[in-house]
Design an enzyme around this catalytic site. Structure first.
Site, PDB file in Angstrom:
ATOM      1  CE  LYS A 146      29.624-100.029  60.620  1.00 51.22           C
ATOM      2  NZ  LYS A 146      29.218 -98.423  60.123  1.00 51.22           N
ATOM      3  CE  LYS A 162      24.221-102.686  27.006  1.00 46.81           C
ATOM      4  NZ  LYS A 162      24.378-101.693  25.857  1.00 46.81           N
ATOM      5  CG  PHE A 200      34.981 -94.509  59.085  1.00 47.29           C
ATOM      6  CD1 PHE A 200      35.273 -93.455  58.548  1.00 47.29           C
ATOM      7  CD2 PHE A 200      36.139 -94.778  60.148  1.00 47.29           C
ATOM      8  CE1 PHE A 200      36.188 -92.478  58.605  1.00 47.29           C
ATOM      9  CE2 PHE A 200      37.355 -94.316  59.418  1.00 47.29           C
ATOM     10  CZ  PHE A 200      37.013 -92.976  59.434  1.00 47.29           C
ATOM     11  CE  LYS A 218      28.048-103.774  62.209  1.00 47.08           C
ATOM     12  NZ  LYS A 218      28.073-103.227  60.685  1.00 47.08           N
ATOM     13  CG  ASN A 261      29.244 -96.614  48.011  1.00 48.50           C
ATOM     14  OD1 ASN A 261      30.590 -96.330  48.353  1.00 48.50           O
ATOM     15  ND2 ASN A 261      29.435 -97.993  48.611  1.00 48.50           N
ATOM     16  CG  ASP A 277      24.501-102.619  53.727  1.00 47.53           C
ATOM     17  OD1 ASP A 277      26.022-102.747  54.684  1.00 47.53           O
ATOM     18  OD2 ASP A 277      24.428-101.554  53.730  1.00 47.53           O
TER      19      ASP A 277
END
Length: 405
Positions: A336, A288, A322, A340, A209, A278
């Site tokens: 969230k 490869k 976050f 959590k 990301n 995720d």
């Protein structure tokens, strides 16, 4: 507060240099050991003898005027400082600090020091508002330099506006606040995650990301400066971690889970600022993957939710998550936080200009069990980190005794 602290006072060439004498005097009276460096221009406004008398130490003006043959002066001064204060700070010294120029005693020492730096600008209002000066101040702020904002009023040039050096009393308060902050997390163990995890497809390809690691590293630096013992679990990042913290390098979500779990029980505060994948490929190839057709289908499986896992087993730990969102920030942040079992959620809309992953700024909202706890405008990530750690310190101080045990 300042007793036993070594403060390196840099004085540059502006009419406000006369205020530096009063600042030096007040710092000495407060118990600080003040060492003074003056630029050549500063000596045109105030005699070095004045500062030598007030500080009771030699005043340094020339890189090559070595007063003690047993040391290299600019290195010795840089190493001895608990804090560097530049007051007044002209546009010139701010530019030198921004671009790493070292052409006199002060700028050379600034490059050599690892101590925190506090800058008190003073200049004409139009200079202070010039795009180049604004850019330079933002640049050094992104590196952790702190500022004492100039005042608004009659300037020596005749203009009325922002640019007047803060009064010596205000600068002393800012210095005392800095050292007070350094104690608020003393004795606490802080665990921070940073960067973006990497999930391998094959030896040359992976899923990841846009996280740069800058926010996590800024938090680690702020926690360190407040006296905490800091460990950073760092995945892929495009920034350098701060000095004075323990860095544990990981790659995948699974590796981060293991590293965090191993250290969770002994931590007082855990701040999960990393962007954790995720999903990961079901099959990780040893060779490869070769191109075979017009389409490629990868089967993915869910990774373990680290924050949720910590929330289920936490006892006295203060847990901060976050939430990087692109819509309905408050809804998703509160969801969230509750799912959590977090104490705080730091949420931002990464679609907003200035709040994305790779920049040096952020725009955040802080949520607790009661809803919105704080909302901060566009700030440098370093400033966000300082405010966040200050908020965490306040929450730790006011927690019921049973939650601290």
């Amino acid at each position: 507060m300042l007793k036993g602290k070594t403060i390196l006072l840099g004085i540059t060439g502006g009419i406000a240099a006369y205020k530096a004498a009063a600042l030096c005097s007040k710092l000495v009276q407060a118990g600080a050991d003040v060492r003074v460096i003056m630029t050549e221009s500063a000596t045109k406004f105030v005699a070095p003898l004045t500062l030598q008398t007030l500080s009771r130490h030699p005043v340094y003006t020339d890189t090559f005027d070595e007063k003690d043959p047993s040391v290299v002066s600019h290195i010795d001064l840089a190493d001895s400082a608990d804090l560097v204060v530049i007051a007044p700070a002209t546009a010139n010294i701010i530019a030198k600090l921004a671009y790493g120029l070292a052409d006199d005693m002060l700028s050379t020492t600034l490059l050599a020091t690892t101590a925190p730096i506090l800058v008190a600008p003073a200049m004409n209002v139009h200079m202070y508002e010039h795009p180049a000066v604004i850019h330079n101040m933002k640049l050094i702020a992104s590196r952790g330099v702190r500022f004492v904002e100039p005042g608004t009023g009659q300037l020596a040039c005749g203009y009325v506006g922002k640019g007047r050096l803060a009064e010596p009393e205000e600068i002393v308060v800012a210095i005392e606040h800095f050292f007070a902050q350094r104690k608020v997390m003393a004795g606490k163990k802080v665990l921070v995650t940073a960067g973006g995890t990497v999930e391998r497809v094959d030896p040359v390809r992976y899923l990841t990301n846009d996280s740069s690691g800058k926010m996590g590293f800024a938090i680690a630096e702020a926690a360190r400066d407040m006296g905490a013992q800091v460990t950073v679990i760092a995945a892929r990042a495009f920034a350098l971690p701060p000095s004075g913290v323990t860095v544990v390098r990981v790659e995948s979500a699974e590796e981060m889970l293991q590293a965090v779990t191993d250290r969770f029980e002994s931590s007082d505060v855990v701040i999960k600022s990393a962007a954790v994948a995720d999903y990961r490929p079901v099959i990780k190839l040893d060779q490869k993957l070769k191109k075979t057709g017009d389409k490629l289908v990868l089967e993915l499986e869910k990774t373990t939710d680290i924050l949720e896992s910590l929330g289920r087993v936490k006892s006295t730990q203060f847990l901060v998550g976050f939430a990087a969102e692109t819509q309905q920030v408050e809804y998703y942040a509160m969801d969230k936080l509750r799912r959590k079992n977090c104490d705080l959620i730091v949420a931002n809309d990464v679609a907003q200009e200035g709040a994305g992953f790779h920049g040096d700024t952020n725009i955040v909202q802080i949520f607790d069990q009661n809803g919105l706890a704080a909302s901060w405008p566009l700030l440098s990530k370093n400033e966000v980190a300082v405010r966040l750690m200050s908020l965490i310190a306040e929450r730790l101080e006011t927690r019921p005794e049973v939650e601290r045990q």
